[in-house]
Design a protein around this motif. Structure first.
Motif, mmCIF file in Angstrom:
data_model
loop_
_atom_site.group_PDB
_atom_site.id
_atom_site.type_symbol
_atom_site.label_atom_id
_atom_site.label_comp_id
_atom_site.label_asym_id
_atom_site.label_seq_id
_atom_site.Cartn_x
_atom_site.Cartn_y
_atom_site.Cartn_z
ATOM 1 N N ARG A 1 33.142 45.504 38.977
ATOM 2 C CA ARG A 1 31.704 45.067 39.086
ATOM 3 C C ARG A 1 31.261 43.937 40.131
ATOM 4 O O ARG A 1 30.336 43.942 41.361
ATOM 5 N N LYS A 2 32.114 42.786 39.853
ATOM 6 C CA LYS A 2 32.249 41.129 40.446
ATOM 7 C C LYS A 2 32.896 41.778 41.659
ATOM 8 O O LYS A 2 32.654 41.435 42.998
ATOM 9 N N LYS A 3 33.863 42.907 42.201
ATOM 10 C CA LYS A 3 34.374 42.838 43.020
ATOM 11 C C LYS A 3 33.278 43.548 43.951
ATOM 12 O O LYS A 3 33.938 43.782 45.295
ATOM 13 N N ARG A 4 32.252 44.190 43.378
ATOM 14 C CA ARG A 4 31.502 44.878 44.364
ATOM 15 C C ARG A 4 31.648 46.427 44.387
ATOM 16 O O ARG A 4 31.695 47.540 45.664
ATOM 17 N N LEU A 5 32.914 46.533 43.670
ATOM 18 C CA LEU A 5 33.028 48.305 43.807
ATOM 19 C C LEU A 5 32.337 49.165 43.397
ATOM 20 O O LEU A 5 32.226 49.826 43.363
ATOM 21 N N LEU B 1 43.571 39.363 37.335
ATOM 22 C CA LEU B 1 43.531 39.062 36.108
ATOM 23 C C LEU B 1 43.680 37.974 35.751
ATOM 24 O O LEU B 1 42.378 37.649 35.287
ATOM 25 N N ASP B 2 44.112 36.831 36.160
ATOM 26 C CA ASP B 2 43.778 35.666 36.249
ATOM 27 C C ASP B 2 42.244 34.532 36.291
ATOM 28 O O ASP B 2 41.866 33.887 35.936
ATOM 29 N N GLU B 3 42.097 35.137 38.043
ATOM 30 C CA GLU B 3 41.242 34.698 38.559
ATOM 31 C C GLU B 3 40.052 35.353 37.676
ATOM 32 O O GLU B 3 38.468 35.043 38.071
ATOM 33 N N ALA B 4 39.946 36.406 36.571
ATOM 34 C CA ALA B 4 38.421 36.960 36.491
ATOM 35 C C ALA B 4 38.559 36.549 34.476
ATOM 36 O O ALA B 4 37.547 37.014 34.493
ATOM 37 N N LEU C 1 42.751 51.423 40.939
ATOM 38 C CA LEU C 1 42.241 51.599 42.722
ATOM 39 C C LEU C 1 41.504 50.154 42.671
ATOM 40 O O LEU C 1 41.294 50.492 44.594
ATOM 41 N N MET C 2 41.355 49.278 42.690
ATOM 42 C CA MET C 2 41.026 47.906 42.900
ATOM 43 C C MET C 2 41.467 47.494 43.208
ATOM 44 O O MET C 2 41.609 46.803 44.480
#
Length: 465
Positions: A136-140, A37-40, A399-400
């Motif tokens: 989306r940023k994690k390409r999921l 969460l902090d990274e995002a 899920l992520m």
């Protein structure tokens, strides 16, 4: 060994150094979730919620902490706000997840209610879209065309059937049954029947097939937004309808809305698809929903035409209603119907139906059963939508987490030790059998005749190589 103190016998210290305050290691799941969460950029919720807070007055709960507590409710399977507050107070690792200092108290359940009432539904949807953006940023969540599955389930409302009243006369159920007893001559106008007599008369009406309760005539006095529905287990309750739109590729929930229980599936499918498309566009993606799969409850001429006009190909099995007649219908209605029938009969249509029934039902199992959302303790359709939206966002986060780190819930680590022991035991058994085979092959006869190797209680005959 020294003796301990009994209850109420130990004198509390006046001052306690912060270095002596009890602490616990951070839970590995919540630690990784905090880092994700902090990274995002999860702190955006503070700026997003600032217009709904007064600058002066007593310090309130930070919005980020409020949403974190709702996430805990999903991951711990707690359905009520009282249970969430108690669980956070009871766990030192959850206090660290909430960034609570040693001298700070966990927010009370009433504080969660005030924050929920202060923040509109749009803010909760922004948090849901934030989770999709992280995916989306994690390409999921992939770009391009999307194929979604749509289905609905029931949520039990926070109201009992005994709270229903008639819409026209505002009579409660006992008052209504007493009036029927007077009209049928069972009692006089001045008589006051007991509860047992009312139940007996009501049960007799049910046996005669005269007991009917419809939403057109009855409404709950405590939860007017709920509707009288038959649940999946056969019981009759006041309930809502929750509808999921799920990406059949990534298994992400693209929209999770709550409707009145009497809203038909054919009337809400277009709204659900449009909401899912709006959420996907809010992540900055150019992906478009081009295909939708649903069960036969969503099949109607209006729904098929609306999807066709929106550029969405439908895979919806039709209901058995006999031979169709098209002489009184527009040409686009027949075209939409025939195109959908042709697509459903293809192998891709059958494959999408199997995929939809598996993945969409799995989201209901995660959000409603293990996530604790099957029974809501809130009243008002908007309040239920706020909580359910965050429940769906928490499911996408889980899920992520499973996709990135291999653990989707904090409880998934409980069986890790048993799995490791079973793996070690299996490898040890495999090594024993390999050793037996090696010894057997090493002792074969000179003329390559078959031989027998025995281990445990089984006897296996090996052919010489």
């Amino acid at each position: 060994m020294g003796m301990g103190y009994g209850p109420g016998e130990r004198q509390q210290e006046l001052w306690v150094a912060t270095s002596r305050v009890a602490s616990a290691p951070q839970h590995i799941f919540y630690d990784k979730l905090n880092r994700l969460l902090d990274e995002a950029g999860y702190d955006f919720v503070e700026e997003l919620s600032k217009p709904f807070y007064k600058q002066a007055g007593r310090r309130s709960i930070p919005p980020g902490r409020y949403f974190r507590m709702l996430l805990i409710g999903y991951f711990e399977g707690i359905d009520s706000q009282r249970g969430i507050a108690w669980r956070c107070s009871d766990s030192l690792s959850l206090r660290q997840f909430l960034f609570l200092a040693a001298d700070e108290d966990v927010p009370d359940h009433s504080s969660l209610t005030r924050v929920r009432q202060r923040l509109p539904l749009e803010v909760h949807e922004k948090v849901f879209e934030f989770v999709l953006e992280v995916a989306r940023k994690k390409r999921l969540l992939k770009d391009g065309s999307l194929c979604v599955g749509v289905d609905a389930t029931t949520l039990e409302a926070n109201a009992a059937m005994k709270t229903i009243v008639r819409r026209d006369t505002n009579e409660s159920w006992p008052e209504y049954v007493r009036r029927l007893m007077v009209e049928e001559g069972v009692i006089d106008e001045d008589d006051d029947p007991t509860d047992e007599e009312l139940r007996r008369f009501d049960k007799d009406r049910s046996k005669r097939g005269k007991k009917k309760v419809s939403n057109e005539e009855w409404v709950s006095s405590t939860a007017p937004d709920s509707r009288i529905l038959k649940m999946k287990d056969g019981r009759t309750h006041l309930a809502y309808k929750a509808e999921h739109t799920v990406d059949l590729d990534s298994e992400l929930i693209l929209s999770a809305d709550v409707h009145h229980g009497t809203d038909s599936d054919t009337a809400t499918i277009i709204e659900s698809i449009a909401t899912a498309q709006r959420h996907v566009a809010a992540t900055g993606s150019e992906a478009a929903i081009n295909e939708v799969a649903a069960d036969k409850g969503y099949h109607s001429n209006t729904a098929l035409v609306d999807c066709q006009e929106a550029g969405v190909r439908t895979y919806i099995p039709e209901r058995d209603t006999g031979q169709r007649k098209w002489h009184d219908k527009a040409l686009e209605v027949e075209r939409a119907f025939q195109n959908n029938r042709r697509r459903v009969k293809r192998s891709k249509g059958r494959w999408l139906q199997r995929l939809r029934s598996e993945l969409v039902e799995r989201t209901f199992a995660h959000v409603c059963e293990t996530g604790g959302a099957r029974r809501t303790w809130l009243r008002g359709l908007e309040n239920v939508r706020k909580r359910y939206t965050i429940q769906a966002a928490a499911r996408n986060l889980g899920l992520m987490m499973r996709w990135l780190f291999g653990i989707g819930t904090p409880r998934s680590l409980q069986g890790a030790a048993a799995v490791l022991c079973a793996l070690i035991w299996g490898l040890w058994g495999l090594l024993r059998r390999l050793e037996t085979l090696r010894a057997a092959f090493g002792g074969q006869t000179a003329n390559n005749a078959p031989f027998t190797a025995t281990y445990s209680t089984a006897t296996v005959e090996f052919a010489a190589v």
